[in-house]
Design a protein around this motif. Structure first.
Motif, PDB file in Angstrom:
ATOM      1  N   LEU A  31     -64.003 190.518 -34.017  1.00 54.90           N
ATOM      2  CA  LEU A  31     -65.101 189.714 -34.557  1.00 54.90           C
ATOM      3  C   LEU A  31     -64.941 189.521 -36.061  1.00 54.90           C
ATOM      4  O   LEU A  31     -65.157 188.417 -36.585  1.00 54.90           O
ATOM      5  N   MET A  32     -64.541 190.602 -36.780  1.00 58.07           N
ATOM      6  CA  MET A  32     -64.357 190.505 -38.220  1.00 58.07           C
ATOM      7  C   MET A  32     -63.243 189.517 -38.556  1.00 58.07           C
ATOM      8  O   MET A  32     -63.375 188.702 -39.481  1.00 58.07           O
ATOM      9  N   VAL A  33     -62.147 189.572 -37.796  1.00 55.32           N
ATOM     10  CA  VAL A  33     -61.037 188.651 -38.025  1.00 55.32           C
ATOM     11  C   VAL A  33     -61.485 187.211 -37.780  1.00 55.32           C
ATOM     12  O   VAL A  33     -61.196 186.309 -38.573  1.00 55.32           O
ATOM     13  N   THR A  34     -62.219 186.993 -36.691  1.00 54.58           N
ATOM     14  CA  THR A  34     -62.671 185.640 -36.342  1.00 54.58           C
ATOM     15  C   THR A  34     -63.635 185.081 -37.375  1.00 54.58           C
ATOM     16  O   THR A  34     -63.483 183.940 -37.846  1.00 54.58           O
ATOM     17  N   ILE A  35     -64.638 185.883 -37.756  1.00 57.44           N
ATOM     18  CA  ILE A  35     -65.612 185.430 -38.749  1.00 57.44           C
ATOM     19  C   ILE A  35     -64.929 185.152 -40.086  1.00 57.44           C
ATOM     20  O   ILE A  35     -65.228 184.162 -40.762  1.00 57.44           O
ATOM     21  N   GLY A  36     -64.001 186.012 -40.461  1.00 61.17           N
ATOM     22  CA  GLY A  36     -63.280 185.824 -41.718  1.00 61.17           C
ATOM     23  C   GLY A  36     -62.503 184.518 -41.726  1.00 61.17           C
ATOM     24  O   GLY A  36     -62.496 183.789 -42.719  1.00 61.17           O
ATOM     25  N   ASN A  37     -61.850 184.198 -40.598  1.00 56.91           N
ATOM     26  CA  ASN A  37     -61.072 182.960 -40.525  1.00 56.91           C
ATOM     27  C   ASN A  37     -61.968 181.724 -40.546  1.00 56.91           C
ATOM     28  O   ASN A  37     -61.631 180.711 -41.167  1.00 56.91           O
ATOM     29  N   ILE A  38     -63.104 181.800 -39.863  1.00 62.12           N
ATOM     30  CA  ILE A  38     -64.042 180.675 -39.876  1.00 62.12           C
ATOM     31  C   ILE A  38     -64.564 180.445 -41.295  1.00 62.12           C
ATOM     32  O   ILE A  38     -64.632 179.309 -41.783  1.00 62.12           O
ATOM     33  N   PHE A  39     -64.936 181.532 -41.970  1.00 67.02           N
ATOM     34  CA  PHE A  39     -65.420 181.434 -43.345  1.00 67.02           C
ATOM     35  C   PHE A  39     -64.335 180.851 -44.250  1.00 67.02           C
ATOM     36  O   PHE A  39     -64.600 179.968 -45.081  1.00 67.02           O
TER      37      PHE A  39
END
Length: 397
Positions: free
Chosen positions: A355-363
């Motif tokens: 989730l952290m990786v995904t949110i970071g990439n979206i941001f």
């Protein structure tokens, strides 16, 4: 271990820079983790920043056994000056900073160098993922696992996704172009963001790459300089001011978001230290700066609730316990037990890591598009202004 001269002959040299101030409790463990690296071509420079304890004595003892470990001394001038002195005296193509209370896991430098070589000359910084340790060396369950890569400048303004100074490998030629750590921050009563400031200056020109593995042990310390909240807030403010002058195309809201995120971090640190009134103060400052993002973060309410409860109950606050039972980290950094403990962390937190990786990439993608659009708008306005400039008399004639 001693570096193998035959293996390291054709490999780029990595200069490990360790600033140390009154670090007798952890410096030996930190050095053991550096000496246990699987990458052989390293030199180690420990810069004693005017310590008043046994730091220098411990390093000197180790340097007699390991010829590639060097002790450098200076009068107390701060972490930025210590790192700069180490860089000045080093010879490596790459610079690998590590603080005197953190550790590296054995394959960190090897994998960072491999990532740097694969990325080519356009890559200036490679960083690894981090697990948090407490003062006794236990895994607390905290971690940092972003995979934000490429042109990261706008995203890096919003938050320091690298997280700490011990997680990065830096190309020396970058420092020759953008300068080293800003030692004037200490003179202006502003310390704590020296590494973030340097990352920003490098990100203006170079790309960043990530090694998506937990290879850094970051020790969460309390009642140290890292909990001098006002000094840290000043450091962040000065860093953003300088960045804004260099890059006016960055949207103002991103600077506000950065400040709000950082103030929430200070509130969390204050709460962990039992400084509940201080935690509430920083929460209020975060709200004043940028209320929407603050109100949408669960950490805001967690700190608010705990601080209010502690103040109302008039009970002494204890340090926050880890969400999971901690796993003891063995003294030898390369031990199998430590590898198992990190594997347990990864398995138990896999969904949160993803989730952290995904949110970071979206941001990262959202901010990159926004900055690109804003830069285009500014360029368009500038061109309109230039074309609208009335002709001079010389041009008319």
């Amino acid at each position: 271990m001693q570096p193998d001269s035959q293996k390291s002959f054709s490999l780029p040299l990595v200069s490990v820079i360790i600033p140390a101030y009154n670090a007798e409790s952890f410096i030996e463990e930190t050095l053991k983790s550096v000496l246990a690296q699987t990458y052989p071509a390293i030199e180690v420079l420990v810069v004693d920043d005017g310590s008043q304890d046994r730091t220098a004595e411990i390093v000197e003892k180790i340097s007699k056994k390991y010829s590639h470990v060097q002790l450098v001394k200076q009068q107390n001038a701060g972490v930025a000056a210590a790192r700069n002195l180490g860089i000045q005296k080093s010879r490596g193509e790459y610079i690998a900073p590590i603080d005197a209370d953190d550790i590296w896991y054995p394959e960190n430098i090897e994998k960072q160098v491999q990532c740097m070589l694969e990325g080519g000359e356009e890559v200036g910084v490679v960083y690894s993922w981090t697990v948090d340790l407490d003062e006794k060396g236990w895994l607390t369950g905290g971690f940092r696992s972003y995979r934000i890569e490429g042109d990261v400048y706008g995203t890096l303004i919003g938050h320091n996704f690298i997280g700490n100074a011990s997680a990065s490998l830096i190309r020396r030629s970058c420092l020759e172009k953008v300068g080293v750590y800003d030692k004037t921050l200490k003179e202006r009563n502003a310390q704590g963001c020296e590494d973030w400031d340097l990352y920003l200056r490098i990100a203006e020109i170079y790309q960043f790459r990530a090694v998506p593995e937990f290879l850094i042990g970051y020790r969460r310390m309390y009642n140290t300089m890292s909990t001098n909240y006002t000094t840290m807030a000043n450091s962040h403010s000065l860093m953003l001011q300088a960045a804004k002058q260099r890059h006016p195309e960055i949207p103002d809201f991103l600077h506000r978001l950065s400040t709000s995120n950082f103030l929430l971090y200070l509130a969390h640190q204050s709460s962990r230290n039992g400084h509940d009134r201080t935690a509430l103060f920083w929460l209020f400052q975060a709200l004043k700066t940028e209320c929407i993002s603050s109100l949408f973060r669960s950490g805001f309410y967690r700190v608010l609730g705990k601080s209010l409860l502690n103040l109302l109950s008039q009970q002494s606050r204890k340090h926050q316990e880890a969400l999971d039972a901690p796993v003891r980290v063995e003294d030898t950094p390369s031990s199998d037990k430590q590898m198992i403990s990190r594997e347990v962390l990864v398995k138990s937190r896999r969904k949160k890591i993803e989730l952290m990786v995904t949110i970071g990439n979206i941001f990262h993608r959202s901010i990159s598009l926004l900055v690109k659009r804003n830069r285009t708008n500014i360029d368009t306005i500038s061109q309109v202004k230039i074309s609208a400039t009335p002709p001079t008399k010389a041009e008319l004639s």
